[in-house]
Motif scaffolding. Structure first.
Motif, short mmCIF file in Angstrom:
data_model
loop_
_atom_site.label_atom_id
_atom_site.label_comp_id
_atom_site.label_asym_id
_atom_site.label_seq_id
_atom_site.Cartn_x
_atom_site.Cartn_y
_atom_site.Cartn_z
N GLY A 1 -34.74 -22.26 23.07
CA GLY A 1 -36.18 -22.51 23.12
C GLY A 1 -36.57 -23.81 22.43
N ALA A 2 -35.58 -24.56 21.92
CA ALA A 2 -35.83 -25.80 21.20
C ALA A 2 -35.54 -27.01 22.08
N ASN A 3 -36.13 -28.12 21.70
CA ASN A 3 -35.93 -29.38 22.41
C ASN A 3 -34.88 -30.20 21.66
N PHE A 4 -33.86 -30.66 22.37
CA PHE A 4 -32.77 -31.42 21.77
C PHE A 4 -32.77 -32.88 22.21
N SER A 5 -33.95 -33.40 22.58
CA SER A 5 -34.04 -34.77 23.08
C SER A 5 -33.73 -35.81 22.00
N ASN A 6 -33.76 -35.42 20.73
CA ASN A 6 -33.43 -36.37 19.66
C ASN A 6 -31.92 -36.53 19.48
N PHE A 7 -31.11 -35.80 20.24
CA PHE A 7 -29.65 -35.93 20.21
C PHE A 7 -29.20 -36.71 21.43
N ASP A 8 -28.12 -37.49 21.27
CA ASP A 8 -27.59 -38.18 22.45
C ASP A 8 -26.75 -37.22 23.27
N MET B 1 -23.64 -37.11 24.21
CA MET B 1 -22.35 -36.68 23.68
C MET B 1 -22.54 -35.58 22.63
N GLU B 2 -23.54 -35.73 21.77
CA GLU B 2 -23.81 -34.72 20.75
C GLU B 2 -24.23 -33.39 21.39
N VAL B 3 -25.09 -33.47 22.39
CA VAL B 3 -25.57 -32.26 23.07
C VAL B 3 -24.41 -31.55 23.76
N ASN B 4 -23.53 -32.33 24.38
CA ASN B 4 -22.35 -31.73 25.02
C ASN B 4 -21.48 -31.01 23.99
N GLU B 5 -21.28 -31.63 22.83
CA GLU B 5 -20.47 -31.01 21.78
C GLU B 5 -21.13 -29.73 21.27
N ILE B 6 -22.45 -29.77 21.07
CA ILE B 6 -23.18 -28.60 20.60
C ILE B 6 -23.07 -27.47 21.62
N LEU B 7 -23.29 -27.79 22.90
CA LEU B 7 -23.22 -26.77 23.95
C LEU B 7 -21.82 -26.20 24.05
N ASP C 1 -26.52 -14.42 16.16
CA ASP C 1 -26.59 -15.44 17.19
C ASP C 1 -27.49 -16.58 16.76
N ASN C 2 -26.93 -17.44 15.96
CA ASN C 2 -27.67 -18.61 15.50
C ASN C 2 -26.83 -19.84 15.72
N LEU C 3 -27.50 -20.91 16.10
CA LEU C 3 -26.90 -22.23 16.17
C LEU C 3 -27.36 -22.96 14.92
N ILE C 4 -26.42 -23.40 14.10
CA ILE C 4 -26.78 -24.10 12.85
C ILE C 4 -26.32 -25.54 12.96
N ILE C 5 -27.28 -26.44 12.85
CA ILE C 5 -27.00 -27.88 12.87
C ILE C 5 -27.61 -28.46 11.61
N GLY C 6 -26.74 -28.82 10.67
CA GLY C 6 -27.23 -29.30 9.38
C GLY C 6 -27.98 -28.18 8.68
N ASN C 7 -29.24 -28.45 8.33
CA ASN C 7 -30.08 -27.44 7.69
C ASN C 7 -30.96 -26.67 8.68
N ASP C 8 -30.84 -27.03 9.96
CA ASP C 8 -31.67 -26.39 10.99
C ASP C 8 -30.95 -25.19 11.59
N VAL C 9 -31.69 -24.10 11.73
CA VAL C 9 -31.15 -22.88 12.32
C VAL C 9 -31.95 -22.59 13.60
N TYR C 10 -31.23 -22.46 14.70
CA TYR C 10 -31.85 -22.17 15.99
C TYR C 10 -31.36 -20.81 16.46
N PRO C 11 -32.25 -19.81 16.52
CA PRO C 11 -31.84 -18.50 17.04
C PRO C 11 -31.46 -18.64 18.53
#
Length: 194
Positions: A59-66, A68-74, A14-24
């Motif tokens: 547990g991470a902050n996604f305020s650096n994403f717009d 539309m990006e946050v909606n796509e990630i979710l 259960d990891n979310l991977i965005i680029g080189n960042d891994v969010y458990p």
């Protein structure tokens, strides 16, 4: 339709991977249910909900994403980890507004995780000896769904589902039909607007 079944071959990853960042991801069933509640909360601004949902799950902050990006990630998190044939992700338009969900006929809606919580709790305890309150932050969402789908027919939750989905058949007595209709009224789910 693609389903997310528990796989015995590999560990649930259960990891979310965005680029080189891994969010458990915290996909305990209690957390996922809280995310569903958040997404349906009418007192929270719609454009804030996807940010809060991702923060709850990672547990991470996604305020650096717009937005539309946050909606796509979710949406990708929901598709890959949460949605199965019995749950449905909330989709957003480009402005971040929830898309209208085509409401199924009321009789097709057989259960609600929210309104049937007591029946589900009692059934898990009866069938598996699992106290869902104690396990809400431990039991994985996919495991919860697998156990829910495998509940024996003699549990209260399954009895309620049978009552709600009952249709009169040829040969049923008038008295039996009347009893079943009364039970259906007793166990009827409240109407929920999307």
């Amino acid at each position: 339709m693609k389903t997310n079944h528990v796989k015995f071959i590999k560990k649930l990853e259960d990891n979310l991977i965005i680029g080189n960042d891994v969010y458990p991801l915290d996909l305990s069933f209690g957390k996922v249910l809280r995310v569903f509640e958040l997404l349906q909360d009418t007192e929270i601004q719609e454009e804030i909900k996807p940010y809060l949902a991702l923060q709850m799950l990672t547990g991470a902050n996604f305020s650096n994403f717009d937005l539309m990006e946050v909606n796509e990630i979710l949406e990708e998190v929901f598709k890959a980890h949460i949605v199965n044939e019995k749950t449905q992700a909330i989709e957003y338009d480009l402005a971040g507004n929830p898309m209208p969900v085509q409401q199924k006929k009321e009789e097709e809606r057989v259960y609600s995780l929210k309104y049937d919580a007591d029946y589900i709790f009692a059934s898990f305890f009866q069938a598996y000896g699992i106290d869902l309150i104690e396990e809400r932050q431990k039991l994985h969402w996919k495991k919860f769904n697998a156990l829910l789908n495998g509940l024996p027919s003699d549990t209260k939750f399954m009895e309620v589902l049978k009552i709600r989905s009952w249709k009169p058949r040829k040969g049923d007595s008038a008295e039996y039909k009347e009893d079943m209709r009364k039970l259906q009224q007793e166990y009827e789910l409240p109407y929920e607007e999307d």
